[in-house]
Write an enzyme that holds these catalytic residues in place. Structure first.
Site, PDB file in Angstrom:
ATOM      1  CG  ASN A 298      -0.298  -0.002   2.530  1.00  2.54           C
ATOM      2  OD1 ASN A 298       0.744   0.618   2.725  1.00  2.54           O
ATOM      3  ND2 ASN A 298      -0.887  -0.695   3.491  1.00  2.54           N
TER       4      ASN A 298
ATOM      5  CG  LEU B 135      -2.848   4.252  -4.577  1.00  2.73           C
ATOM      6  CD1 LEU B 135      -2.902   5.122  -5.823  1.00  2.73           C
ATOM      7  CD2 LEU B 135      -1.690   4.659  -3.676  1.00  2.73           C
ATOM      8  N   GLY B 136      -6.241   2.466  -1.457  1.00  5.98           N
ATOM      9  CA  GLY B 136      -7.524   2.569  -0.768  1.00  5.98           C
ATOM     10  C   GLY B 136      -8.608   3.104  -1.680  1.00  5.98           C
TER      11      GLY B 136
ATOM     12  N   GLY C 173      -8.000   3.851  -5.430  1.00  3.20           N
ATOM     13  CA  GLY C 173      -7.758   2.805  -6.424  1.00  3.20           C
ATOM     14  C   GLY C 173      -6.401   2.160  -6.294  1.00  3.20           C
TER      15      GLY C 173
ATOM     16  N   GLY D 228      -6.999  -4.504   1.808  1.00  2.00           N
ATOM     17  CA  GLY D 228      -5.805  -4.705   0.988  1.00  2.00           C
ATOM     18  C   GLY D 228      -5.488  -6.176   0.792  1.00  2.00           C
ATOM     19  CG  ASP D 229      -4.699  -8.608   4.117  1.00  2.00           C
ATOM     20  OD1 ASP D 229      -3.515  -8.421   3.768  1.00  2.00           O
ATOM     21  OD2 ASP D 229      -5.096  -8.417   5.274  1.00  2.00           O
TER      22      ASP D 229
END
Length: 196
Positions: A8, A55-56, A59, A91-92
């Site tokens: 990330n 990037l949460g 995107g 993210g996982d």
């Protein structure tokens, strides 16, 4: 080396900080895509292949191993009845879904979109494990439940079957934040994030 390093943004910055180079040329203050690409290029200069940065809500950005091909994936929009509850595990889920889609033969664009759908769905429930979406729910949000892009590999949660271990032709690097908190998972030194 890994085929894909998937940090990330904060992990990307920590990786770059370990390289011992002047980072003033990599960091620009706009925080945009150019900044991410510059940092990815620094990692590639030190041996990384493909660098895919999550990037949460903004995107993700993939800097291909050629250093020139940049793929930007906007975040996947949730259905109107859904809302963000907990970002833990998003993210996982993104990384796992990307690995699955790419391994099954989807294009990079499709794999990133599929991963974005999985990550988006993961924020709609509290907790890391309960937030893992089922494949069908991801495919429904992704908009492609045909499965025609490649052979689906059925692996039960919790691990691969003995015969499935060779079905993934890539090595993916992830979990850079967690390693410092789980030293028993890594036999090596923990003072340099590149060692994890």
């Amino acid at each position: 080396l890994c085929d894909y390093v998937i940090p990330n943004a904060s992990e990307l910055h920590r990786l770059c900080a370990t390289l011992g180079e002047d980072l003033s040329t990599a960091y620009n203050r706009d925080g945009g895509t150019a900044h991410i690409v510059n940092c990815a290029h620094l990692l590639q200069k030190h041996g990384a292949n493909n660098v895919l940065v999550t990037l949460g809500a903004s995107g993700s950005v993939l800097v291909d191993k050629d250093g020139k091909t940049i793929t930007v994936q906007p975040s996947c929009q949730l259905p109107s009845q859904s809302s963000v509850i907990d970002e833990t595990g998003a993210g996982d889920c993104f990384r796992a879904a990307f690995a699955v889609a790419h391994t099954e033969g989807k294009s990079i664009h499709e794999a990133m979109h599929f991963a974005s759908a999985a990550g988006a769905l993961a924020v709609t429930k509290k907790g890391a494990v309960p937030s893992i979406p089922d494949r069908q729910v991801v495919e429904d949000l992704f908009g492609d439940s045909s499965g025609s892009a490649g052979e689906a590999v059925s692996v039960p949660r919790g691990g691969a079957n003995d015969g499935d271990i060779d079905k993934c032709p890539h090595i993916f690097g992830s979990r850079l934040n967690s390693m410092k908190d789980r030293p028993e998972l890594w036999p090596g030194p923990l003072n340099d994030v590149r060692d994890w």
